[in-house]
Design an enzyme around this catalytic site. Sequence first.
Site, mmCIF file in Angstrom:
data_model
loop_
_atom_site.group_PDB
_atom_site.id
_atom_site.type_symbol
_atom_site.label_atom_id
_atom_site.label_comp_id
_atom_site.label_asym_id
_atom_site.label_seq_id
_atom_site.Cartn_x
_atom_site.Cartn_y
_atom_site.Cartn_z
ATOM 1 N N LYS A 1 0.811 -1.210 0.000
ATOM 2 C CA LYS A 1 0.000 0.000 0.000
ATOM 3 C C LYS A 1 0.857 1.279 0.000
ATOM 4 O O LYS A 1 0.591 2.194 -0.779
ATOM 5 C CB LYS A 1 -0.909 -0.013 1.234
ATOM 6 N N ARG B 1 -9.234 4.093 9.030
ATOM 7 C CA ARG B 1 -8.924 2.684 9.279
ATOM 8 C C ARG B 1 -10.091 1.947 9.946
ATOM 9 O O ARG B 1 -9.983 0.770 10.263
ATOM 10 C CB ARG B 1 -7.643 2.526 10.080
ATOM 11 N N ARG C 1 10.416 -12.096 4.708
ATOM 12 C CA ARG C 1 11.325 -10.956 4.678
ATOM 13 C C ARG C 1 12.515 -11.188 5.603
ATOM 14 O O ARG C 1 12.355 -11.652 6.731
ATOM 15 C CB ARG C 1 10.555 -9.742 5.184
ATOM 16 N N ARG D 1 12.514 -9.727 11.412
ATOM 17 C CA ARG D 1 12.057 -8.810 12.467
ATOM 18 C C ARG D 1 10.919 -9.476 13.236
ATOM 19 O O ARG D 1 10.071 -10.135 12.628
ATOM 20 C CB ARG D 1 11.547 -7.493 11.846
ATOM 21 N N ARG E 1 -2.195 -9.193 12.659
ATOM 22 C CA ARG E 1 -2.444 -7.928 11.970
ATOM 23 C C ARG E 1 -3.550 -8.094 10.935
ATOM 24 O O ARG E 1 -4.377 -7.199 10.738
ATOM 25 C CB ARG E 1 -1.161 -7.423 11.302
#
Length: 217
Positions: free
Chosen positions: A13, A88, A127, A161, A172
């Site tokens: 995004k 949101r 990642r 991370r 999330r």
Amino acid sequence: MRIVLVGPPGAGKGTQAAYLAKNLSIPHISTGDLFRANISQGTELGKQAKAYMDAGDLVPDEVTIGMAEDRLDQSDAAGGFLLDGFPRNVGQAQALDAYLAAHGIRLDGVLDLEVPEDEVVKRIAGRRVCRNDSAHVFHVEYNQPEAAGVCDVCGGELYQRPDDAEDKVRNRLDVYHRETEPIIDYYKQQGLVQTIPALGKVAEVTQRAMDALRREA
Ligand SMILES: [Zn+2]
């Protein structure tokens, strides 16, 4: 053009928002930037936000809405804007509608970036970031370093991370489904939503979004 960009974490995004805003010559207004600017400038809203964050609490909608309205009041947003991360939830969307109505303007479109959920998890959980420089980012599948676990740029150690761990990503996504996704139905009732498949190259997704906006105009 006045646009809201929506999409789950991992949909790219922020990247799309930056490209679209540039293509359309409108300011890219992200919630992250709003918070950073208000806190670093020590505004009243920034102080309130910081107090909640320091206490580990969620920042209430009124504070976020206040920051967004202050930003929309600035002259560079008079001709249009692209909102990223705001609204949101439905309460924030209603507040934005009230603000726009009070100014005699309306949104031109809501772009919904769509990515399959398993793909989002794969993208984020795969990642790997360099311990020396967080700008050195790799991916166990899509952007492998030459030697596993070692940064190609500086030889530093690559790690995942904590926020990128699969269970954190699923959390999330749950929050996104529960709180943010309802705004898509809210905007669908206004006939504003364009669904943009967000798989593929960054430039291809940007093109799809630009084509959708052109149809809207
Ligand atoms: Zn590195």
